[in-house]
Design an enzyme around this catalytic site. Sequence first.
Site, PDB file in Angstrom:
ATOM      1  N   ASP A 135       5.709   0.455   3.274  1.00 43.31           N
ATOM      2  CA  ASP A 135       6.003  -0.778   4.003  1.00 43.31           C
ATOM      3  C   ASP A 135       5.763  -1.982   3.098  1.00 43.31           C
ATOM      4  O   ASP A 135       5.557  -1.833   1.899  1.00 43.31           O
ATOM      5  CB  ASP A 135       5.160  -0.856   5.285  1.00 43.31           C
ATOM      6  CG  ASP A 135       3.664  -0.728   4.994  1.00 43.31           C
ATOM      7  OD1 ASP A 135       3.273  -0.861   3.814  1.00 43.31           O
ATOM      8  OD2 ASP A 135       2.890  -0.500   5.938  1.00 43.31           O
ATOM      9  N   GLU A 140       5.824   9.935   2.909  1.00 40.91           N
ATOM     10  CA  GLU A 140       5.383   8.577   2.565  1.00 40.91           C
ATOM     11  C   GLU A 140       4.429   8.613   1.372  1.00 40.91           C
ATOM     12  O   GLU A 140       3.489   9.400   1.341  1.00 40.91           O
ATOM     13  CB  GLU A 140       4.705   7.879   3.734  1.00 40.91           C
ATOM     14  CG  GLU A 140       4.389   6.420   3.416  1.00 40.91           C
ATOM     15  CD  GLU A 140       4.114   5.576   4.647  1.00 40.91           C
ATOM     16  OE1 GLU A 140       4.223   4.340   4.545  1.00 40.91           O
ATOM     17  OE2 GLU A 140       3.789   6.144   5.704  1.00 40.91           O
ATOM     18  N   TYR A 196      -5.568   1.070   9.000  1.00 38.66           N
ATOM     19  CA  TYR A 196      -6.728   1.326   8.149  1.00 38.66           C
ATOM     20  C   TYR A 196      -8.003   0.995   8.910  1.00 38.66           C
ATOM     21  O   TYR A 196      -8.677   0.009   8.633  1.00 38.66           O
ATOM     22  CB  TYR A 196      -6.626   0.532   6.839  1.00 38.66           C
ATOM     23  CG  TYR A 196      -5.509   1.030   5.954  1.00 38.66           C
ATOM     24  CD1 TYR A 196      -5.650   2.205   5.236  1.00 38.66           C
ATOM     25  CD2 TYR A 196      -4.296   0.346   5.869  1.00 38.66           C
ATOM     26  CE1 TYR A 196      -4.620   2.695   4.437  1.00 38.66           C
ATOM     27  CE2 TYR A 196      -3.266   0.818   5.076  1.00 38.66           C
ATOM     28  CZ  TYR A 196      -3.433   1.996   4.363  1.00 38.66           C
ATOM     29  OH  TYR A 196      -2.395   2.481   3.588  1.00 38.66           O
ATOM     30  N   ASP A 226       0.803  -1.225   0.000  1.00 34.71           N
ATOM     31  CA  ASP A 226       0.000   0.000   0.000  1.00 34.71           C
ATOM     32  C   ASP A 226       0.833   1.270   0.000  1.00 34.71           C
ATOM     33  O   ASP A 226       0.451   2.276  -0.597  1.00 34.71           O
ATOM     34  CB  ASP A 226      -0.948   0.007   1.197  1.00 34.71           C
ATOM     35  CG  ASP A 226      -0.206   0.197   2.512  1.00 34.71           C
ATOM     36  OD1 ASP A 226       0.719  -0.606   2.795  1.00 34.71           O
ATOM     37  OD2 ASP A 226      -0.528   1.139   3.255  1.00 34.71           O
TER      38      ASP A 226
END
Length: 477
Positions: free
Chosen positions: A79, A459, A224, A76
């Site tokens: 990571d 990120e 999430y 995603d």
Amino acid sequence: MSGSGRLMISLALFASLLVCVNANFNYKEALTKSIIFLEAQRSGKLPPHPRPPWRGDSALEDGKTVGVDLVGGYYDAGDNVKYGLPMAFTVTTLAWAAYFYKAELTSAGEMKNVLDGIKWGTDYFLKASTGNNRLFVQVGDPVSDHECWMRPENMKSSRKVLEINQNCPGTEIAAETAAALAASSIVFRDVDKTYSRNLLHSAKKLFQFANEHRGTYNGECPFYCSYSGYHDELLWGATWLYIATRRPIYLKYIQDESTTAIVSEFSWDLKFAGAQVLLSQLYWEGQKEFQTFQRQADGYICQVFPESPYHQAFITPGGLLHFRDGANAQYVTSTAFLFSVYSDLLARHRMQVTCGDKHFTSVQLMAFAKRQMDYLLGDNPIKRSMMVGFGNNPPLQAHHRGASVPVMAPTEDINCGMSFVYWYNTNKPNPNELTGAILGGPDKQDRFIDSRINSSYTEPCTYVNSVAIGVLAKLAK
């Protein structure tokens, strides 16, 4: 039509042309690079000669512990975990871009790459949804993953698998995955009819599972969590299934059973505005039963557009939408996409948005969408791009394992504790360019820190780029 009316339409069309002609950036380059970033997020057995040359095969035994092939899909963000909810939203919005901006993507020469990107996700979802009332929703352990700063090709962290089923439901993830498969079935209909039918069959089963076994799944928290609940995903999934099938069962759900609301955000967590824009298209095409949703889509525009008397969204001094710290760029690109689509619908049907005593045209909405994208591409107070490898002074320290760790032999053994010393806590540029990644972006005061350890600024996420594809294709055209 009166002479003044013809003049107003002519001026609007001329202004619309100016929005695209007076381009400050090479949007086609930005579009191409945005897609390349999504390719850098692929997990599994990669095709020969991947465009990000530093990527290799990874996680080739995913699902083995539970006897299911779960190789593939997308990481995603920075990571190495595969989360079902944001992955499905990424695929749904990528499919929406291919559905709505087919001509623009084809003109830019990127339709095949977008279709390949969609299929990389849908192939994974088909494997993850084998069996009735069962969906595998996560591969990887975020705790052990965050204890090691390692590229996916060399990771040794746990690849534990999480699933939802009738005893442990997850309506949000099941309905979003149904939306992804249904939307994708539309774009593959003229490419591969058999594959399209398979996608639609799985989408129907997943939506039924989501609707009949309701419950929020918090297994992907704290990364999430579903803060908005699952009613938005059910409406979103039903809407895509109705567009794909025109079956009364989905129309009945939308009309009689769904919950809806006027919101100011469109994201992996909150889908109401997206569904309302889709249903507005059907309303203007003649399905008057969707008028409520069209009015709510107008309400979304009124809550976000800075010139509206009802606007609620915060705008930075430099003109950027800011919803919250941490991957704020996702709200910028998602807003730009919805404004872009809605502006096209307004122009197509000669409509305007009314917010109190003010009226806004398709040209004004598109100008706002363009302004948001231009900010990310470098037209901002600090005069630097937020997209890696694009424009002026782009970021060099994306918070991303694969980009920040040098390529090494797959068998090389790395000490996890030292991995942070070598590649995380350094002020050196990433050795691998994460081409096309739109990073988290500036804070509320237009400040941006190009630092790997400041993840809220640096990120990247797949769903930041997926919703940028459509509007970039339009701007490139």
